[in-house]
Scaffold this motif. Structure first.
Motif, PDB file in Angstrom:
ATOM      1  N   ASN A   2       0.836  -1.204   0.000  1.00  0.00           N
ATOM      2  CA  ASN A   2       0.000   0.000   0.000  1.00  0.00           C
ATOM      3  C   ASN A   2       0.872   1.256   0.000  1.00  0.00           C
ATOM      4  O   ASN A   2       1.789   1.374   0.806  1.00  0.00           O
ATOM      5  CB  ASN A   2      -0.930  -0.004   1.223  1.00  0.00           C
ATOM      6  N   PRO A   3       0.588   2.209  -0.921  1.00  0.00           N
ATOM      7  CA  PRO A   3       1.442   3.393  -0.960  1.00  0.00           C
ATOM      8  C   PRO A   3       1.167   4.298   0.239  1.00  0.00           C
ATOM      9  O   PRO A   3       0.007   4.447   0.646  1.00  0.00           O
ATOM     10  CB  PRO A   3       1.031   4.072  -2.271  1.00  0.00           C
ATOM     11  N   VAL A   4       2.198   4.887   0.793  1.00  0.00           N
ATOM     12  CA  VAL A   4       2.006   5.814   1.914  1.00  0.00           C
ATOM     13  C   VAL A   4       2.853   7.057   1.698  1.00  0.00           C
ATOM     14  O   VAL A   4       3.799   7.052   0.917  1.00  0.00           O
ATOM     15  CB  VAL A   4       2.399   5.186   3.280  1.00  0.00           C
ATOM     16  N   ILE A  48      12.041  -3.684   3.800  1.00  0.00           N
ATOM     17  CA  ILE A  48      12.223  -2.325   4.311  1.00  0.00           C
ATOM     18  C   ILE A  48      12.596  -1.376   3.168  1.00  0.00           C
ATOM     19  O   ILE A  48      12.212  -0.204   3.160  1.00  0.00           O
ATOM     20  CB  ILE A  48      13.249  -2.293   5.474  1.00  0.00           C
ATOM     21  N   LEU A  49      13.318  -1.869   2.169  1.00  0.00           N
ATOM     22  CA  LEU A  49      13.691  -0.993   1.056  1.00  0.00           C
ATOM     23  C   LEU A  49      12.465  -0.585   0.237  1.00  0.00           C
ATOM     24  O   LEU A  49      12.423   0.520  -0.299  1.00  0.00           O
ATOM     25  CB  LEU A  49      14.725  -1.684   0.161  1.00  0.00           C
ATOM     26  N   PRO A  54      10.913   5.018  -1.444  1.00  0.00           N
ATOM     27  CA  PRO A  54       9.988   6.119  -1.765  1.00  0.00           C
ATOM     28  C   PRO A  54       9.954   7.228  -0.716  1.00  0.00           C
ATOM     29  O   PRO A  54       9.766   8.399  -1.058  1.00  0.00           O
ATOM     30  CB  PRO A  54       8.617   5.440  -1.873  1.00  0.00           C
ATOM     31  N   LEU A  55      10.147   6.871   0.549  1.00  0.00           N
ATOM     32  CA  LEU A  55      10.148   7.920   1.578  1.00  0.00           C
ATOM     33  C   LEU A  55      11.348   8.854   1.403  1.00  0.00           C
ATOM     34  O   LEU A  55      11.231  10.072   1.551  1.00  0.00           O
ATOM     35  CB  LEU A  55      10.174   7.295   2.982  1.00  0.00           C
ATOM     36  N   MET A  56      12.484   8.279   1.077  1.00  0.00           N
ATOM     37  CA  MET A  56      13.671   9.112   0.844  1.00  0.00           C
ATOM     38  C   MET A  56      13.440  10.013  -0.366  1.00  0.00           C
ATOM     39  O   MET A  56      13.826  11.182  -0.370  1.00  0.00           O
ATOM     40  CB  MET A  56      14.911   8.242   0.638  1.00  0.00           C
ATOM     41  N   THR A  63      16.901   9.094  -4.768  1.00  0.00           N
ATOM     42  CA  THR A  63      17.143   7.730  -4.291  1.00  0.00           C
ATOM     43  C   THR A  63      16.810   6.682  -5.347  1.00  0.00           C
ATOM     44  O   THR A  63      15.755   6.755  -5.979  1.00  0.00           O
ATOM     45  CB  THR A  63      16.275   7.447  -3.039  1.00  0.00           C
ATOM     46  N   ARG A  64      17.695   5.720  -5.505  1.00  0.00           N
ATOM     47  CA  ARG A  64      17.433   4.601  -6.429  1.00  0.00           C
ATOM     48  C   ARG A  64      17.722   3.288  -5.701  1.00  0.00           C
ATOM     49  O   ARG A  64      18.442   3.255  -4.702  1.00  0.00           O
ATOM     50  CB  ARG A  64      18.353   4.680  -7.653  1.00  0.00           C
ATOM     51  N   TRP A  65      17.151   2.204  -6.265  1.00  0.00           N
ATOM     52  CA  TRP A  65      17.358   0.860  -5.700  1.00  0.00           C
ATOM     53  C   TRP A  65      17.662  -0.099  -6.849  1.00  0.00           C
ATOM     54  O   TRP A  65      16.827  -0.282  -7.720  1.00  0.00           O
ATOM     55  CB  TRP A  65      16.099   0.425  -4.936  1.00  0.00           C
TER      56      TRP A  65
END
Lengths: 400, 223
Positions: A2-4, A48-49, A54-56, A63-65
């Motif tokens: 769920n997006p937050v 956790i990532l 997205p929060l970062m 931020t990238r992953w």
């Protein structure tokens, strides 16, 4: 998932946290932060990532992953490394090492590894450091219990780690003799994820009905991969010692992960140990069964995490967030999460676990009190907002 | 007493990142030996850091050395001797360090063996890296100052009351310096300067500051 938004954490994080994060992030706005790990799904790091990235980005950190790509042979090799680094006897052969290095070389060519801070998670992508080209800082983030590594395995990984600008460990006892700075950052849970968000009693009941678990007796629960380090057989033995005195159920719930080929064998051993005991429920859950796990943790009377080796054991924080007392193995990060006699107990044996389970079942008031203490402790120290604070602080300290 | 300060008090919070030094003590002599060589920031972390931790984790005593001796080693005598040391009694962190080492050395002189951890955890030396974060709140009057102090988070109290004086080496804490110099309230400044958070914690410190401010605001004159 769920997006937050960051603002959604106002309800659950300690007061003032969101404003503080925005202020902190102003100092590193626009800086590039790259995470690299070995799997997009399965395991605590990926979980956790999915939220942290997205929060970062919302805080305007660029931020990238990136995720390492490997074949089954590579994951078998890195599982062997993982086991050896956590102290298990394991042979690392030259062909295994070659596979490890070749996969890292191939990924270095395919991945975009630029960033002001490049955070490499765990040993699988550790050798990417050999291919750094950018001027950014590279930090190795170790999530596993490195307190008693097999010497040869650590030597092989250490040669790469020593080339980083810093390392991050989950506990001081995991730190190694390294000439680079070593930071301490606890992992965290996301209180708004499906695995941890509030559920109604009806939702919990519905899930247990679906899983075929009656709520007629106290429930003991261990959620973890079917992995020998999690000691599921020890949990069954503890349950059997308790069962003589207190009627209860035991649920062992877990699933595999992309990089965990050993799970099937361990699951078979667990099924054999459970035999035909109708009070034992072995649940093999898919990796996305977050709501089910959430419901199980909320339905549990006591949560166990009787690991023999543990990096940090986020299931402990998850259970405490749901106001459950935890009985955990006195290893790794469990000793930092379980405050003895306040939020639960750490134990050193099957007998110790059985004793504490009985003790708590006989003291229901204590169960409630410990549960509340655990929830408040997690609110302050083990939520994702604290994790985000630590990473932003590291970004400031290393790149300013 | 000045109604309005020319220079506002600008509030900052802080955040702590812990750096593991990779140095571990397994017995009390090692503890003293390693303590002698660690950076001041490590002495600071182990003697002041408890104020930033959750109350459940703060431990039995107000410094990590005392807690380790008492709980992990099981040497309650040394634990008590170290617990009684008040960091604010020392001019510098090096003075505090020397006193802790002397206490350990004196204790060991009377011991037939050096107490060590058997089942407990070794002492891991950690260093504290503090980052200041301005929070965009400022005060020019005592009323504004009181209002701000009532709502800032613990880490801001910590930063201005302790970090400024102990680690940044300022003569007074930020609060008392501003109250004395910018609002010309030497009595209030002296009271705030004399407050000690080591036993009551940061929340008690906050309520004491608020109480003194209320005293001045009610009477309309300095304490």
């Amino acid at each position: 998932m769920n997006p937050v938004r960051l603002d959604d954490y106002r309800e659950v994080a300690p007061k003032g946290t969101v404003e503080f994060l925005r202020r902190l992030a102003m100092r590193v706005r626009g800086r590039r932060f790259l995470h690299v790990n070995s799997t997009r799904y399965g395991g605590g790091v990926a979980e956790i990532l999915h939220r942290l990235v997205p929060l970062m980005a919302e805080l305007e950190v660029d931020t990238r992953w990136e995720v390492l790509k490997g074949n089954s042979e590579f994951y078998a090799v890195t599982k062997a490394f993982h086991n050896a680094l956590q102290g298990k006897e394991q042979t690392i052969t030259k062909p295994m090492l070659d596979c490890y290095l070749a996969t890292n070389v191939a990924n270095a060519e395919g991945l975009s590894l630029e960033g002001d801070l490049v955070l490499i998670h765990d040993p699988q992508p550790a050798a990417l450091i050999e291919h750094r080209t950018d001027k950014g800082k590279w930090v190795w983030r170790c999530h596993i219990d490195l307190s008693h590594p097999q010497r040869r395995a650590w030597r092989l990984v250490r040669r790469h780690v020593a080339k980083y600008d810093a390392a991050v460990f989950s506990l001081p006892k995991f730190a190694q003799r390294l000439s680079i700075p070593q930071f301490l950052v606890y992992p965290s849970i996301d209180p708004l994820s499906d695995k941890n968000r509030d559920l109604s009693e009806a939702e919990v009941n519905r899930t247990l009905d679906e899983l075929g678990i009656p709520r007629d007796k106290p429930i003991l629960l261990q959620v973890s991969r079917f992995d020998r380090f999690k000691d599921p057989i020890g949990v069954i033995n503890a349950y059997r010692l308790v069962k003589k005195y207190c009627d209860c159920r035991l649920i062992l719930a877990g699933g595999g992960a992309d990089d965990d080929p050993e799970g099937v064998a361990v699951l078979a051993e667990v099924r054999e140990a459970a035999g035909h005991d109708s009070g034992i429920h072995i649940l093999e859950l898919p990796q996305d069964a977050h709501l089910k796990i959430n419901a199980l943790q909320r339905a549990a009377t006591i949560v166990l995490q009787k690991s023999l080796r543990e990096g940090f054991g986020l299931t402990v924080a998850e259970a405490m967030w749901k106001a459950k007392p935890v009985i955990g193995g006195a290893v790794g990060g469990i000793t930092s999460q379980v405050i003895y006699d306040v939020t639960g107990y750490t134990v050193n044996s099957v007998e110790g676990a059985a004793f504490r389970i009985r003790y708590l079942l006989d003291n229901p008031d204590l169960i409630a009190r410990m549960g509340e203490a655990g929830r408040e402790y997690v609110r302050r120290d083990f939520l994702i907002t604290r994790h985000l604070t630590d990473y932003l602080t590291m970004l400031i300290l290393l790149t300013e | 007493m000045r109604e309005r300060a020319k220079i506002p008090f600008e509030f900052s919070s802080c955040v702590e990142l812990r750096q593991i030094l990779g140095l571990r003590a397994e017995d009390e002599k090692e503890l003293a030996d390693i303590l002698e060589q660690v950076p001041q920031d490590s002495v600071y972390y182990h003697t002041h850091g408890f104020l930033l931790r959750h109350r459940y984790m703060a431990g039995l005593y107000a410094n990590d050395f005392a807690n380790w001796a008492a709980i992990q080693v099981g040497d309650r005598v040394l634990g008590e001797q170290l617990a009684v040391l008040d960091p604010l009694d020392f001019e510098t962190l090096d003075d505090l360090r020397d006193r802790i080492i002397s206490a350990i050395d004196d204790h060991l002189k009377g011991m037939p063996i050096v107490p060590r951890v058997v089942y407990g955890e070794p002492f891991n030396f950690i260093e504290s890296r503090i980052v200041q974060v301005p929070i965009g709140i400022e005060a020019r009057t005592l009323g504004e100052f009181r209002e701000a102090v009532s709502k800032i988070d613990d880490s801001a109290i910590y930063y201005h009351a302790l970090e400024a004086r102990v680690r940044l080496g300022q003569r007074r804490n930020d609060f008392s310096a501003w109250l004395g110099e910018c609002l010309d309230l030497p009595g209030l400044a002296a009271k705030v300067e004399a407050l000690n958070p080591y036993n009551g914690g940061l929340e008690r410190l906050r309520s004491q500051i608020l109480g003194y401010c209320d005293g001045v605001l009610t009477k309309g004159r300095d304490l």
